[in-house]
Scaffold this active site. Structure first.
Site, PDB file in Angstrom:
ATOM      1  CB  ILE A 252      -0.065   1.960  -5.091  1.00  0.00           C
ATOM      2  CG1 ILE A 252      -0.848   1.274  -3.965  1.00  0.00           C
ATOM      3  CG2 ILE A 252       0.780   0.958  -5.843  1.00  0.00           C
ATOM      4  CD1 ILE A 252      -1.814   0.225  -4.451  1.00  0.00           C
ATOM      5  CB  CYS A 253      -2.271   4.644  -1.564  1.00  0.00           C
ATOM      6  SG  CYS A 253      -3.500   5.782  -0.872  1.00  0.00           S
ATOM      7  CG  ASN A 254       1.797   8.962  -0.863  1.00  0.00           C
ATOM      8  OD1 ASN A 254       2.481   7.960  -0.683  1.00  0.00           O
ATOM      9  ND2 ASN A 254       2.032   9.828  -1.840  1.00  0.00           N
ATOM     10  CB  CYS A 255      -4.541   7.321   2.304  1.00  0.00           C
ATOM     11  SG  CYS A 255      -4.584   5.525   2.460  1.00  0.00           S
TER      12      CYS A 255
ATOM     13  CG  HIS B 265      -1.706   1.239   1.395  1.00  0.00           C
ATOM     14  ND1 HIS B 265      -1.313   2.256   2.232  1.00  0.00           N
ATOM     15  CD2 HIS B 265      -2.871   1.648   0.828  1.00  0.00           C
ATOM     16  CE1 HIS B 265      -2.189   3.235   2.185  1.00  0.00           C
ATOM     17  NE2 HIS B 265      -3.149   2.892   1.345  1.00  0.00           N
TER      18      HIS B 265
END
EC number: 3.1.3.16
Length: 216
Positions: A94-97, A91
């Site tokens: 692909i994502c910086n949440c 994760h």
């Protein structure tokens, strides 16, 4: 005989062996640390090769695990812990949440700064899906096996129910008088004609020009 030059261990009657744990099947294996302390929610914790695994994942679905733990249930918890760690690492690529668990819920499924390369995303997420399916097959197999307190659980065959649901949802077309209709019901003539030069060419025959059609 006591260690430390024949002197009793610190603490009086407690020996070093009792503090370290009994050797053999009941002791910790190589690379494992056993914690006998119970949490307020009554589940134990083990650290295996740097990965913390507990039995709380399986205890949620099956309360009998608190009374009758089995050795392979620790393997389940360890596999789940490793899978969650891989989810976190994938994760982060692909994502910086910050929290990959938010994507498990529909209302929080939005991505921030997500990569636009579908091929890269598929290459990263595909191993996680494969591992998840493989772990589920193992869980389903062991869950179906009989235990001293439970009978064998047989797999439910559902393809017959799905077929019956499809037949129930089917509605015949009114244009065909209640019969089935499709885009391929019309008669198609596949005969290309015996006088066509294409047949002769495919069969290796000498090509002959057909005689002109005489219109009366």
């Amino acid at each position: 005989m006591h260690g430390n030059g024949g002197q009793p261990a610190a603490g009086g009657s407690e020996s070093a062996l009792s503090r370290e744990g009994q050797p053999g099947p009941s002791g910790a294996a190589q690379g494992q640390v056993i914690s006998n302390e119970r949490s307020p929610r009554r589940y134990s914790t083990r650290t295996i090769n740097g990965v913390q695994a507990t039995n709380k994942f399986t205890a949620v679905g099956n309360p009998s695990l608190q009374r009758d733990p089995d050795w392979y249930r620790w393997n389940y918890s360890h596999s789940i812990a490793v899978w969650l760690r891989e989810c976190s690492r994938s994760h982060a690529k692909i994502c910086n949440c910050g929290q990959f668990r938010k994507h498990w819920f529909q209302e929080c499924a939005g991505l921030e700064d997500r990569s636009t390369q579908a091929s890269l995303e598929e290459a990263i997420l595909r191993p996680l899906r494969v591992q998840g399916k493989r772990a589920k097959r193992k869980l389903d197999y062991h869950y179906s096996q009989p235990t001293p307190n439970r009978k064998k659980v047989y797999k439910t065959v559902r393809w017959q129910d799905e077929l019956a649901d499809r037949e129930a949802d089917f509605t015949p077309s009114e244009e065909d008088g209640g019969t089935t209709s499709s885009d391929f019901d019309e008669d198609i003539n596949f005969d290309i004609g015996g006088d066509s030069g294409i047949v002769d060419e495919l069969l290796g025959r000498p090509f002959t020009t057909p005689a002109p059609v005489r219109i009366v």
